[in-house]
Design an enzyme around this catalytic site. Structure first.
Site, PDB file in Angstrom:
ATOM      1  N   THR A  93      35.697  41.533  40.129  1.00 21.02           N
ATOM      2  CA  THR A  93      37.133  41.634  40.065  1.00 21.02           C
ATOM      3  C   THR A  93      37.457  40.587  39.601  1.00 21.02           C
ATOM      4  O   THR A  93      36.553  39.807  38.726  1.00 21.02           O
ATOM      5  CB  THR A  93      38.257  41.872  41.281  1.00 21.02           C
ATOM      6  OG1 THR A  93      38.230  42.594  41.703  1.00 21.02           O
ATOM      7  CG2 THR A  93      39.777  41.314  41.235  1.00 21.02           C
ATOM      8  N   ASN A 135      38.161  47.546  39.776  1.00 23.74           N
ATOM      9  CA  ASN A 135      37.221  47.641  40.959  1.00 23.74           C
ATOM     10  C   ASN A 135      36.018  47.689  41.086  1.00 23.74           C
ATOM     11  O   ASN A 135      34.874  45.906  41.350  1.00 23.74           O
ATOM     12  CB  ASN A 135      37.752  48.960  42.426  1.00 23.74           C
ATOM     13  CG  ASN A 135      36.934  49.098  43.291  1.00 23.74           C
ATOM     14  OD1 ASN A 135      37.425  47.962  43.924  1.00 23.74           O
ATOM     15  ND2 ASN A 135      36.987  50.386  43.855  1.00 23.74           N
ATOM     16  N   ASP A 146      39.609  52.234  47.038  1.00 27.16           N
ATOM     17  CA  ASP A 146      40.019  51.580  47.876  1.00 27.16           C
ATOM     18  C   ASP A 146      41.341  52.365  49.251  1.00 27.16           C
ATOM     19  O   ASP A 146      41.475  51.669  50.012  1.00 27.16           O
ATOM     20  CB  ASP A 146      41.192  50.386  47.114  1.00 27.16           C
ATOM     21  CG  ASP A 146      40.038  49.596  47.143  1.00 27.16           C
ATOM     22  OD1 ASP A 146      39.317  49.304  47.681  1.00 27.16           O
ATOM     23  OD2 ASP A 146      40.657  48.494  46.180  1.00 27.16           O
ATOM     24  N   SER A 194      42.529  43.869  48.641  1.00 26.86           N
ATOM     25  CA  SER A 194      42.547  42.250  49.450  1.00 26.86           C
ATOM     26  C   SER A 194      42.764  41.508  48.453  1.00 26.86           C
ATOM     27  O   SER A 194      42.273  40.347  48.285  1.00 26.86           O
ATOM     28  CB  SER A 194      40.709  42.523  49.897  1.00 26.86           C
ATOM     29  OG  SER A 194      40.744  43.401  50.642  1.00 26.86           O
ATOM     30  N   GLY A 245      35.411  39.745  44.631  1.00 28.38           N
ATOM     31  CA  GLY A 245      34.838  39.566  45.446  1.00 28.38           C
ATOM     32  C   GLY A 245      35.355  40.604  46.852  1.00 28.38           C
ATOM     33  O   GLY A 245      34.977  40.410  47.913  1.00 28.38           O
ATOM     34  N   GLY A 246      35.721  41.800  46.650  1.00 34.23           N
ATOM     35  CA  GLY A 246      36.082  42.508  47.568  1.00 34.23           C
ATOM     36  C   GLY A 246      37.097  43.023  49.228  1.00 34.23           C
ATOM     37  O   GLY A 246      37.613  41.224  48.758  1.00 34.23           O
TER      38      GLY A 246
HETATM   39  O1  DON Z   1      41.660  45.277  45.727  1.00 36.66           O
HETATM   40  C1  DON Z   1      40.739  45.265  45.870  1.00 36.66           C
HETATM   41  O2  DON Z   1      40.975  44.224  47.306  1.00 36.66           O
HETATM   42  C2  DON Z   1      39.635  45.836  45.683  1.00 36.66           C
HETATM   43  N1  DON Z   1      39.472  46.759  44.398  1.00 36.66           N
HETATM   44  C3  DON Z   1      38.825  44.564  44.443  1.00 36.66           C
HETATM   45  C4  DON Z   1      37.392  44.719  44.349  1.00 36.66           C
HETATM   46  C5  DON Z   1      36.877  43.359  43.837  1.00 36.66           C
HETATM   47  O3  DON Z   1      37.081  42.223  43.881  1.00 36.66           O
HETATM   48  C6  DON Z   1      35.756  43.500  43.436  1.00 36.66           C
HETATM   49  N2  DON Z   1      34.605  42.450  43.299  1.00 36.66           N
HETATM   50  N3  DON Z   1      34.919  41.563  42.995  1.00 36.66           N
END
Ligand code: DON
Length: 581
Positions: free
Chosen positions: A392, A412, A434, A464, A484-485
């Protein structure tokens, strides 16, 4: 033009030297490693070319929103694994006068989506259907978001903010080694999931001397520059998206695109000592979870127990995280579809109560920790998972008038669904992952969910992402966020604590090694070197299951220092750049 190139390289040199050497202008007592210092304005983003565009816009008289829009488009060209026009995100914005608002430009489920979209006839989740290819794509929100934020707060003509990205897409741009490696890792997937030759594909892979032109993308950006929202959600670009969907068995229609609207929302606001925290509310879990963590930890003098990352401190943080992520899995979802008990979740009595069963000497077991029952909650329930790729991107901007922008945006996964829109040159997200495809079954970040985050047409999937702006004694103090998911929330937490409890500079706080727990799986993820051996031993003895993993988060942040200067901290885990003037 030549002057700009020179300025760019000087800025980069300046920035990287700042990161290596202590800055002797620091107002702090001890000389410290600092990020880029500037007196007026700052952009921190994942790519030097994007940061440079943002800075130039402000030097030409644009404000922080103008810079943000231009930086976002530049990221879509230069950092396609996460920078995007085919994804979505969130913005927290604070004016120089202190008014704070947030914009939700998160993707939505298409009208044809339904609760069991990713299940087979036996109601089992079909592996990777919500991750790879056309069915994984949510209706993109980024372009609408950028148009809306510009409409309300921008000062320069919109087309002028897209122009630098168009130029860069047309030019032959060299890519960094890090980017090349990433392109090469995904070559097969680009081919597998796109129905037309993907622009980032090269037979035999890319090498360091290669440069890339993205002419289809340049044309798409030109439509957007000329027609704004309609340049993407209608006309030739929309036609290309729908044609791509039809070729690949996707479900996004012209009507879905036309209907997409981003949404202004109230920020999540919380007070911790003399800090006021403004962050993103649902459909992101970020703001609520961050404030829950801070409130749960508030009673404990975590910085007084031995050194940095003392086992006792780490234990407290982990146990707070375990409980917060249990709440997330049950109570958080799109507020337009599900009554999220926001006040109940942030209630300090509730949060203190959540830590009541916490044992100072022992790790709790995830199987015994359930979501709490805050006031206003609809349901309660629970499960396991693993952590996958995390891409992200976040940008933090402050302008000379003190306006501050914090945006986290994403496709994502790395390169999203890996589907390029044929003829239009950009990638589509895989944000549908998600959602909770089935209660209790983990998504690619190991996160589980329930009713609150079940798929419904037009609904936004839970995020997140935690773009955050923090005041100290009512004045702008920090602009922060990260990719960072699931680790986004805990990375923001740690960076904030590092500055405020451990008196680190922004750059030191970002450089510091991170760790993460998310309730399920019952695992403490840690970066190499996060804890010394003794700490690891003690934590293990307490029952914590420690697992070393690759980088956690890529925090890009700005700190207002005591003398009023801005310190831009760009994460050393990537090519990120903090540039200012
Ligand atoms: O919205 C979210 O929480 C995830 N789609 C975020 C994905 C993400 O941060 C992937 N990597 N860094």
């Amino acid at each position: 033009m030549k002057k700009n190139v020179l300025l760019f390289f000087l800025l980069i040199l300046w920035c990287s030297s700042c990161r290596e050497a202590p800055n002797f202008n620091t107002p702090n007592k001890n000389a410290k490693l600092t990020g880029t210092i500037a007196s007026k304005a700052m952009v921190v983003s994942a790519h030097p070319r994007a940061s440079e565009v943002g800075v130039r816009i402000m030097q030409e008289g644009g404000n922080a929103i103008d810079a943000a829009v231009a930086t976002m488009f530049a990221l879509a060209v230069n950092y396609p694994r996460a920078g995007n026009i085919g994804g979505g995100g969130f913005m927290v914005y604070r004016t120089g006068e202190g008014a704070v608002t947030t914009l939700d430009f998160r993707e939505k489920a298409p009208a044809k989506a339904h609760r069991d979209l990713y299940l087979d006839s036996a109601k089992n989740v079909i592996p990777r259907l919500s991750i790879d290819g056309h069915l994984a794509v949510g209706v993109p929100g980024t372009v609408d978001g950028l148009v809306r934020m510009h409409e309300r707060y921008g000062s320069m003509p919109f087309a002028d903010l897209v122009a630098p990205a168009i130029k860069m897409a047309e030019a032959s741009a060299f890519v960094s080694e890090d980017e090349l490696n990433h392109y090469n890792e995904h070559q097969d997937e680009f081919v597998k999931f796109s129905t037309r030759p993907p622009p980032l594909y090269k037979k035999g892979g890319w090498s360091a001397s290669d440069s890339i032109r993205q002419t289809d993308l340049a044309q798409t950006l030109r439509y957007i520059a000329e027609r704004g929202r309609a340049g993407f959600y209608e006309g030739p670009v929309a036609d290309s998206i729908v044609a791509e969907m039809e070729r690949g068995d996707g479900i996004i229609s012209h009507q879905d695109l036309k209907n997409y609207q981003s949404q202004w929302r109230e920020p999540i606001r919380g007070q911790v000592r003399n800090f006021t925290i403004y962050s993103m509310g649902p459909p992101s879990s970020g703001g609520i979870a961050l404030l829950q963590l801070l409130e749960m930890l508030e009673p404990y003098p975590i910085n007084k127990w031995g050194g940095y990352h003392d086992f006792k401190t780490v234990h407290h943080i982990i146990e707070a995280e375990r409980r917060v992520y249990a709440d997330r899995a049950t109570h958080l979802g799109d507020p337009d579809f599900y009554e999220v008990p926001i006040a109940g979740l942030l209630d300090s009595v509730y949060l203190r109560d959540r830590m009541k069963d916490f044992d100072e000497a022992q790790a709790s077991r995830t199987k015994y920790i359930k979501a709490g029952n805050p006031k206003g909650a609809v349901s309660v329930s629970t499960n396991k998972g693993t952590v996958e790729s995390e891409e992200t991107t976040h940008l933090s901007i402050v302008d000379a008038a003190g306006n501050a922008v914090s945006i986290t945006t994403t496709l994502n996964g790395n390169y999203g669904s890996k589907v390029f829109v044929g003829g239009a040159g950009f990638l589509l997200n895989n944000e549908m992952d998600d959602f909770s495809a089935k209660p209790g079954v983990p998504n690619m970040f190991g996160l589980v969910g329930n009713e609150a985050n079940a798929i419904q047409p037009g609904k936004r999937m839970l995020s997140s992402m935690t773009p955050t702006i923090i005041e100290k004694d009512g004045l702008l103090f920090m602009v922060i966020g990260t990719p960072g998911g699931s680790t986004i929330i805990t990375s923001v937490l740690q960076s904030f604590i590092n500055v405020t409890a451990y008196d680190m500079s922004m750059q030191e706080a970002i450089n510091a090694k991170r760790f993460h727990h998310q309730w399920k799986p019952d695992t403490v993820y840690m970066e190499k070197g996060a804890f010394d051996e003794l700490t690891q031993e003690k934590l293990s003895k307490m029952g914590h299951h420690l697992v070393e993993r690759g980088p956690i988060g890529r925090v890009d942040a700005i700190l207002v220092r005591e003398n009023g200067n801005l310190e831009g901290g760009a994460d050393i885990r990537g090519d990120d750049a903090a540039l200012g003037f």
